[in-house]
Scaffold this motif. Sequence first.
Motif, PDB file in Angstrom:
ATOM      1  N   LYS A 106       6.810  38.611  47.033  1.00 25.78           N
ATOM      2  CA  LYS A 106       7.228  37.330  46.498  1.00 25.78           C
ATOM      3  C   LYS A 106       6.768  36.318  47.530  1.00 25.78           C
ATOM      4  CE  LYS A 106      11.372  34.845  45.239  1.00 25.78           C
ATOM      5  NZ  LYS A 106      12.785  34.732  45.610  1.00 25.78           N
ATOM      6  N   HIS A 107       5.690  35.693  47.234  1.00 25.41           N
ATOM      7  CA  HIS A 107       5.114  34.806  48.234  1.00 25.41           C
ATOM      8  C   HIS A 107       5.793  33.461  48.280  1.00 25.41           C
ATOM      9  CE1 HIS A 107       1.995  37.311  49.753  1.00 25.41           C
ATOM     10  NE2 HIS A 107       1.647  37.653  48.542  1.00 25.41           N
ATOM     11  N   LEU A 108       6.424  33.263  49.386  1.00 22.03           N
ATOM     12  CA  LEU A 108       7.007  31.959  49.619  1.00 22.03           C
ATOM     13  C   LEU A 108       6.447  31.442  50.932  1.00 22.03           C
ATOM     14  CD1 LEU A 108      10.720  32.533  48.662  1.00 22.03           C
ATOM     15  CD2 LEU A 108       9.154  30.962  47.546  1.00 22.03           C
ATOM     16  N   PHE A 109       6.166  30.209  50.950  1.00 19.08           N
ATOM     17  CA  PHE A 109       5.692  29.611  52.181  1.00 19.08           C
ATOM     18  C   PHE A 109       6.864  28.928  52.859  1.00 19.08           C
ATOM     19  CE2 PHE A 109       2.152  29.892  49.278  1.00 19.08           C
ATOM     20  CZ  PHE A 109       1.241  30.589  50.064  1.00 19.08           C
ATOM     21  N   LEU A 110       6.773  28.866  54.157  1.00 22.74           N
ATOM     22  CA  LEU A 110       7.883  28.279  54.896  1.00 22.74           C
ATOM     23  C   LEU A 110       7.478  26.965  55.536  1.00 22.74           C
ATOM     24  CD1 LEU A 110       9.101  31.561  56.514  1.00 22.74           C
ATOM     25  CD2 LEU A 110      10.185  30.340  54.656  1.00 22.74           C
ATOM     26  N   ASP A 111       8.304  26.023  55.302  1.00 22.35           N
ATOM     27  CA  ASP A 111       8.117  24.723  55.913  1.00 22.35           C
ATOM     28  C   ASP A 111       8.441  24.873  57.400  1.00 22.35           C
ATOM     29  OD1 ASP A 111       8.724  22.157  56.899  1.00 22.35           O
ATOM     30  OD2 ASP A 111       9.308  21.457  54.927  1.00 22.35           O
ATOM     31  N   PRO A 112       7.455  24.722  58.284  1.00 19.67           N
ATOM     32  CA  PRO A 112       7.704  24.947  59.716  1.00 19.67           C
ATOM     33  C   PRO A 112       8.579  23.878  60.352  1.00 19.67           C
ATOM     34  CG  PRO A 112       5.435  24.257  59.376  1.00 19.67           C
ATOM     35  CD  PRO A 112       6.063  24.375  58.014  1.00 19.67           C
ATOM     36  N   VAL A 113       8.789  22.803  59.663  1.00 21.22           N
ATOM     37  CA  VAL A 113       9.604  21.725  60.229  1.00 21.22           C
ATOM     38  C   VAL A 113      11.082  21.983  59.961  1.00 21.22           C
ATOM     39  CG1 VAL A 113      10.065  19.246  60.165  1.00 21.22           C
ATOM     40  CG2 VAL A 113       7.718  20.087  60.035  1.00 21.22           C
ATOM     41  N   CYS A 114      11.437  22.270  58.732  1.00 28.94           N
ATOM     42  CA  CYS A 114      12.849  22.431  58.402  1.00 28.94           C
ATOM     43  C   CYS A 114      13.187  23.862  58.001  1.00 28.94           C
ATOM     44  CB  CYS A 114      13.230  21.485  57.272  1.00 28.94           C
ATOM     45  SG  CYS A 114      12.477  21.944  55.706  1.00 28.94           S
ATOM     46  N   PHE A 115      12.152  24.748  57.926  1.00 24.96           N
ATOM     47  CA  PHE A 115      12.327  26.160  57.572  1.00 24.96           C
ATOM     48  C   PHE A 115      12.835  26.387  56.162  1.00 24.96           C
ATOM     49  CE2 PHE A 115      12.412  25.959  62.148  1.00 24.96           C
ATOM     50  CZ  PHE A 115      11.445  26.894  62.463  1.00 24.96           C
ATOM     51  N   MET A 116      12.569  25.458  55.329  1.00 22.01           N
ATOM     52  CA  MET A 116      12.895  25.650  53.926  1.00 22.01           C
ATOM     53  C   MET A 116      11.775  26.440  53.266  1.00 22.01           C
ATOM     54  SD  MET A 116      13.603  22.647  51.203  1.00 22.01           S
ATOM     55  CE  MET A 116      13.194  23.000  49.512  1.00 22.01           C
ATOM     56  N   GLU A 117      12.122  27.233  52.282  1.00 22.10           N
ATOM     57  CA  GLU A 117      11.099  27.968  51.545  1.00 22.10           C
ATOM     58  C   GLU A 117      10.410  27.034  50.561  1.00 22.10           C
ATOM     59  OE1 GLU A 117      13.185  31.141  49.723  1.00 22.10           O
ATOM     60  OE2 GLU A 117      13.253  32.328  51.541  1.00 22.10           O
ATOM     61  N   VAL A 118       9.107  27.165  50.538  1.00 21.55           N
ATOM     62  CA  VAL A 118       8.340  26.347  49.605  1.00 21.55           C
ATOM     63  C   VAL A 118       7.688  27.287  48.603  1.00 21.55           C
ATOM     64  CG1 VAL A 118       6.489  24.667  49.362  1.00 21.55           C
ATOM     65  CG2 VAL A 118       7.891  24.651  51.425  1.00 21.55           C
ATOM     66  N   ALA A 119       8.018  27.132  47.363  1.00 18.81           N
ATOM     67  CA  ALA A 119       7.459  27.993  46.329  1.00 18.81           C
ATOM     68  C   ALA A 119       5.962  27.745  46.196  1.00 18.81           C
ATOM     69  CB  ALA A 119       8.160  27.716  45.006  1.00 18.81           C
ATOM     70  N   PRO A 120       5.214  28.822  45.925  1.00 12.94           N
ATOM     71  CA  PRO A 120       3.753  28.684  45.873  1.00 12.94           C
ATOM     72  C   PRO A 120       3.253  27.719  44.806  1.00 12.94           C
ATOM     73  CG  PRO A 120       4.436  30.911  45.227  1.00 12.94           C
ATOM     74  CD  PRO A 120       5.646  30.211  45.735  1.00 12.94           C
ATOM     75  N   ASP A 121       4.051  27.499  43.798  1.00 14.81           N
ATOM     76  CA  ASP A 121       3.593  26.558  42.769  1.00 14.81           C
ATOM     77  C   ASP A 121       3.925  25.111  43.124  1.00 14.81           C
ATOM     78  OD1 ASP A 121       6.300  26.884  42.492  1.00 14.81           O
ATOM     79  OD2 ASP A 121       6.286  26.901  40.309  1.00 14.81           O
ATOM     80  N   LYS A 122       4.539  24.971  44.269  1.00 11.54           N
ATOM     81  CA  LYS A 122       4.900  23.625  44.673  1.00 11.54           C
ATOM     82  C   LYS A 122       4.201  23.291  45.991  1.00 11.54           C
ATOM     83  CE  LYS A 122       9.043  20.733  44.963  1.00 11.54           C
ATOM     84  NZ  LYS A 122       8.749  20.095  46.257  1.00 11.54           N
ATOM     85  N   ARG A 123       2.887  23.169  45.871  1.00  8.68           N
ATOM     86  CA  ARG A 123       2.115  22.965  47.090  1.00  8.68           C
ATOM     87  C   ARG A 123       1.590  21.548  47.171  1.00  8.68           C
ATOM     88  NH1 ARG A 123      -1.565  28.234  46.765  1.00  8.68           N
ATOM     89  NH2 ARG A 123      -1.594  27.525  44.633  1.00  8.68           N
TER      90      ARG A 123
END
Length: 85
Positions: free
Chosen positions: A8-25
């Motif tokens: 389940k690919h989620l990207f992580l916002d390195p600033v606030c560590f929130m997960e960013v969904a791949p469709d929300k780039r």
Amino acid sequence: MGKITTTKHLFLDPVCFMEVAPDKRDFTFTYKMRTYYFCAESCRKAFEKNPEKYFGSKSSKPKGWWGRYLERLNRITGGRSQKCH
Ligand SMILES: [Zn+2]
């Protein structure tokens, strides 16, 4: 036999560590050949301004910033997703 989805690919916002969904780039920034994803423009700008700050460059741990990043993420989220906005 059902299909098992292991990734389940989620990207992580390195600033606030929130997960960013791949469709929300909507907010990305490429730094040193790596693309980072952000939850919001404000986070992207903060990173863009001073990327080194988010790498913990003062550390000399061999596993580097990525390990620290994941460790920190786990500690902050406790396995749950969190929101900064
Ligand atoms: Zn953020």
